[in-house]
Motif scaffolding. Sequence first.
Motif, PDB file in Angstrom:
ATOM      1  N   SER A  29      80.302  28.746  14.343  1.00  0.00           N
ATOM      2  CA  SER A  29      79.487  28.839  13.133  1.00  0.00           C
ATOM      3  C   SER A  29      80.224  28.196  11.958  1.00  0.00           C
ATOM      4  CB  SER A  29      79.167  30.305  12.818  1.00  0.00           C
ATOM      5  OG  SER A  29      80.354  31.013  12.570  1.00  0.00           O
ATOM      6  N   LEU A  30      79.509  28.110  10.858  1.00  0.00           N
ATOM      7  CA  LEU A  30      80.112  27.560   9.654  1.00  0.00           C
ATOM      8  C   LEU A  30      81.151  28.531   9.094  1.00  0.00           C
ATOM      9  CD1 LEU A  30      76.946  26.175   7.843  1.00  0.00           C
ATOM     10  CD2 LEU A  30      78.720  24.850   8.992  1.00  0.00           C
ATOM     11  N   PRO A  31      82.214  28.023   8.495  1.00  0.00           N
ATOM     12  CA  PRO A  31      83.200  28.922   7.883  1.00  0.00           C
ATOM     13  C   PRO A  31      82.563  29.723   6.746  1.00  0.00           C
ATOM     14  CG  PRO A  31      83.768  26.608   7.495  1.00  0.00           C
ATOM     15  CD  PRO A  31      82.545  26.628   8.342  1.00  0.00           C
ATOM     16  N   LEU A  56      74.984  14.688   6.874  1.00  0.00           N
ATOM     17  CA  LEU A  56      74.872  16.109   7.221  1.00  0.00           C
ATOM     18  C   LEU A  56      74.931  16.323   8.725  1.00  0.00           C
ATOM     19  CD1 LEU A  56      72.169  17.249   4.653  1.00  0.00           C
ATOM     20  CD2 LEU A  56      74.591  17.869   4.676  1.00  0.00           C
ATOM     21  N   GLN A  57      74.294  15.446   9.480  1.00  0.00           N
ATOM     22  CA  GLN A  57      74.320  15.580  10.926  1.00  0.00           C
ATOM     23  C   GLN A  57      75.752  15.496  11.448  1.00  0.00           C
ATOM     24  OE1 GLN A  57      72.211  12.522  13.027  1.00  0.00           O
ATOM     25  NE2 GLN A  57      72.309  13.608  14.980  1.00  0.00           N
ATOM     26  N   LYS A  58      76.498  14.513  10.978  1.00  0.00           N
ATOM     27  CA  LYS A  58      77.876  14.337  11.450  1.00  0.00           C
ATOM     28  C   LYS A  58      78.793  15.436  10.932  1.00  0.00           C
ATOM     29  CE  LYS A  58      77.496   9.414  12.190  1.00  0.00           C
ATOM     30  NZ  LYS A  58      77.915   8.079  11.841  1.00  0.00           N
ATOM     31  N   ALA A  59      78.627  15.818   9.662  1.00  0.00           N
ATOM     32  CA  ALA A  59      79.495  16.845   9.085  1.00  0.00           C
ATOM     33  C   ALA A  59      79.281  18.198   9.758  1.00  0.00           C
ATOM     34  CB  ALA A  59      79.252  16.962   7.584  1.00  0.00           C
ATOM     35  N   VAL A  60      78.030  18.576   9.954  1.00  0.00           N
ATOM     36  CA  VAL A  60      77.744  19.866  10.589  1.00  0.00           C
ATOM     37  C   VAL A  60      78.179  19.843  12.047  1.00  0.00           C
ATOM     38  CG1 VAL A  60      75.909  21.467  11.260  1.00  0.00           C
ATOM     39  CG2 VAL A  60      75.917  20.475   8.973  1.00  0.00           C
ATOM     40  N   ALA A  61      77.960  18.739  12.746  1.00  0.00           N
ATOM     41  CA  ALA A  61      78.405  18.635  14.137  1.00  0.00           C
ATOM     42  C   ALA A  61      79.925  18.803  14.225  1.00  0.00           C
ATOM     43  CB  ALA A  61      77.975  17.298  14.726  1.00  0.00           C
ATOM     44  N   ALA A  62      80.654  18.187  13.289  1.00  0.00           N
ATOM     45  CA  ALA A  62      82.117  18.309  13.291  1.00  0.00           C
ATOM     46  C   ALA A  62      82.552  19.745  13.000  1.00  0.00           C
ATOM     47  CB  ALA A  62      82.718  17.350  12.268  1.00  0.00           C
ATOM     48  N   GLY A 117      81.537  29.421   1.606  1.00  0.00           N
ATOM     49  CA  GLY A 117      80.508  28.802   0.780  1.00  0.00           C
ATOM     50  C   GLY A 117      79.894  27.583   1.436  1.00  0.00           C
ATOM     51  N   SER A 118      80.376  27.210   2.611  1.00  0.00           N
ATOM     52  CA  SER A 118      79.857  26.027   3.299  1.00  0.00           C
ATOM     53  C   SER A 118      78.371  26.150   3.618  1.00  0.00           C
ATOM     54  CB  SER A 118      80.618  25.776   4.600  1.00  0.00           C
ATOM     55  OG  SER A 118      81.962  25.483   4.337  1.00  0.00           O
ATOM     56  N   ALA A 119      77.945  27.341   4.038  1.00  0.00           N
ATOM     57  CA  ALA A 119      76.530  27.529   4.382  1.00  0.00           C
ATOM     58  C   ALA A 119      75.649  27.313   3.149  1.00  0.00           C
ATOM     59  CB  ALA A 119      76.302  28.910   4.972  1.00  0.00           C
ATOM     60  N   TYR A 120      76.083  27.823   2.003  1.00  0.00           N
ATOM     61  CA  TYR A 120      75.320  27.639   0.765  1.00  0.00           C
ATOM     62  C   TYR A 120      75.319  26.167   0.358  1.00  0.00           C
ATOM     63  CZ  TYR A 120      73.782  28.093  -4.075  1.00  0.00           C
ATOM     64  OH  TYR A 120      73.109  27.947  -5.254  1.00  0.00           O
ATOM     65  N   GLY A 121      76.458  25.507   0.480  1.00  0.00           N
ATOM     66  CA  GLY A 121      76.539  24.089   0.179  1.00  0.00           C
ATOM     67  C   GLY A 121      75.628  23.276   1.084  1.00  0.00           C
ATOM     68  N   LEU A 122      75.571  23.646   2.349  1.00  0.00           N
ATOM     69  CA  LEU A 122      74.690  22.966   3.291  1.00  0.00           C
ATOM     70  C   LEU A 122      73.227  23.173   2.893  1.00  0.00           C
ATOM     71  CD1 LEU A 122      74.491  21.341   5.919  1.00  0.00           C
ATOM     72  CD2 LEU A 122      74.431  23.525   7.146  1.00  0.00           C
ATOM     73  N   GLU A 123      72.887  24.379   2.477  1.00  0.00           N
ATOM     74  CA  GLU A 123      71.525  24.670   2.025  1.00  0.00           C
ATOM     75  C   GLU A 123      71.158  23.803   0.814  1.00  0.00           C
ATOM     76  OE1 GLU A 123      69.182  28.428   0.066  1.00  0.00           O
ATOM     77  OE2 GLU A 123      70.725  28.863   1.561  1.00  0.00           O
TER      78      GLU A 123
END
Length: 103
Positions: A50-52, A37-43, A55-61
Motif C-alpha cells: 500500500s501507499l506509505p 501517476l501510473q509509473k509513480a504509483v506502480a513504483a 500524506g502520499s494517498a492525499y497527494g495522489l487524490e
Amino acid sequence: MRKPAAVSVRLSSVPRCLRHGVANSSLDDAGALAAFLQKAVAALLAEGDSLPDDGSAYGLELCFDLLRDKIAIAAGELPFPTIGHDETLPPLWTHLKQVGGHD
C-alpha cells in the motif's frame, strides 16, 4: 447578470497547474499526468502492498483531481480561458484587496 468569461486572460492571474496556452494543451497535460501517476504509483506499490502513511494517498487524490480538471477542460465541460503574456489582458480573478473587499 454575469459578464461573459474571457477567452484569454493574463498569465500572472492563473495558477501554474491550470495554465493552458493553446487549445489542446490541457489534454496533453492530462496525458502526461496520467503517465507519471501510473509509473509513480506502480513504483510505490512495488515496494509494499500500500501507499506509505505520509500524506502520499492525499497527494495522489489531489493529482487525480487535477487530472480530472484537465480532462474536463479539454472536453469543454469546464470552461477555462487560454493564457497570454500580454499584461493588458484581463485577469482570471481579482484579489479581494483590489476591489475593496476583506481578507
